[in-house]
Motif scaffolding. Sequence first.
Motif, mmCIF file in Angstrom:
data_model
loop_
_atom_site.group_PDB
_atom_site.id
_atom_site.type_symbol
_atom_site.label_atom_id
_atom_site.label_comp_id
_atom_site.label_asym_id
_atom_site.label_seq_id
_atom_site.Cartn_x
_atom_site.Cartn_y
_atom_site.Cartn_z
ATOM 1 N N SER A 1 0.819 -1.209 0.000
ATOM 2 C CA SER A 1 0.000 0.000 0.000
ATOM 3 C C SER A 1 0.852 1.258 0.000
ATOM 4 N N GLY B 1 3.998 1.478 -0.950
ATOM 5 C CA GLY B 1 4.726 1.535 -2.214
ATOM 6 C C GLY B 1 3.881 2.099 -3.340
ATOM 7 N N GLU B 2 2.605 1.803 -3.297
ATOM 8 C CA GLU B 2 1.708 2.281 -4.350
ATOM 9 C C GLU B 2 1.305 3.733 -4.147
ATOM 10 N N ASN B 3 1.135 4.157 -2.898
ATOM 11 C CA ASN B 3 0.551 5.464 -2.631
ATOM 12 C C ASN B 3 1.530 6.523 -2.138
ATOM 13 N N ASN C 1 5.328 5.854 -1.794
ATOM 14 C CA ASN C 1 6.752 5.649 -2.065
ATOM 15 C C ASN C 1 6.916 4.778 -3.308
ATOM 16 N N THR C 2 6.676 5.351 -4.454
ATOM 17 C CA THR C 2 6.723 4.576 -5.693
ATOM 18 C C THR C 2 8.138 4.166 -6.081
ATOM 19 N N SER C 3 9.156 4.748 -5.452
ATOM 20 C CA SER C 3 10.541 4.379 -5.766
ATOM 21 C C SER C 3 11.045 3.221 -4.907
#
Length: 250
Positions: free
Chosen positions: A160, A162-164, A166-168
Amino acid sequence: MILTISNNKGGVGKTALAAHLVFRAAEQLRVLAVDLDSQANLTATLIERSEKRGHASSDALFTEEEPPQPMRTPDPNIDLLPAGKALNSTDRLNLSAAFQAIAHLKKLAGAYDLMVIDTPPAIGLRMTTALACARQVVVPLVPESYSVDGVASVLAEIASIGENLNTSMRPAQFVLNLVNPQARQHRRIGEQISERFAVAQPWLSRSVAVAEALAERRPVWRRPTSAKAAQQWRALCDRLLIDNGLLRAN
């Protein structure tokens, strides 16, 4: 780079792994250790508890307008943001405190080659913060059914964030710890985990030498009472640091 050690279950070796990664990286790099666990075990591994008096602690990340100043440790390449008594109350703060802490951690990380964050064994504002600023998350696991069952919630939290937020963030890496190589259940569960996730090698066998070394504030390879433990832990730390571009393969 920011590397977070995370699992919402205790007793899997988060602090032991965080400390050994800090010790190994500091042999070549400048490292900042951040202790977000109110038990303060990483803090106690790196300094005498009395040494943190008068120094800022990691709870200030969530409450102060400016980043807290890390303290020096006996190792010239390791600085520390120690755990403080107010850490538990930070999980009751609102999300804006997390965003402030994320900004502070990223600013502090700019002065070091590596930041290692040790997290509490619970999903909350501190874990959210540590995951939201991490380039790499490492999840230690014991290959037993109750331990594996409990990791689903932290994986959902990682996905969650990573998606919202912290996309890196890179895909999580797993470490199998406290393994009994003679136990068929450990071997079977370890193989199943390795089929589904990125598991760093080698698996870490259960060894009292690890706790004994950390009690003396040193990595197990500097306390050679167990050659096997020393070899495993150094190889595992090298693998994680090489995979993240922090060390070069020999």
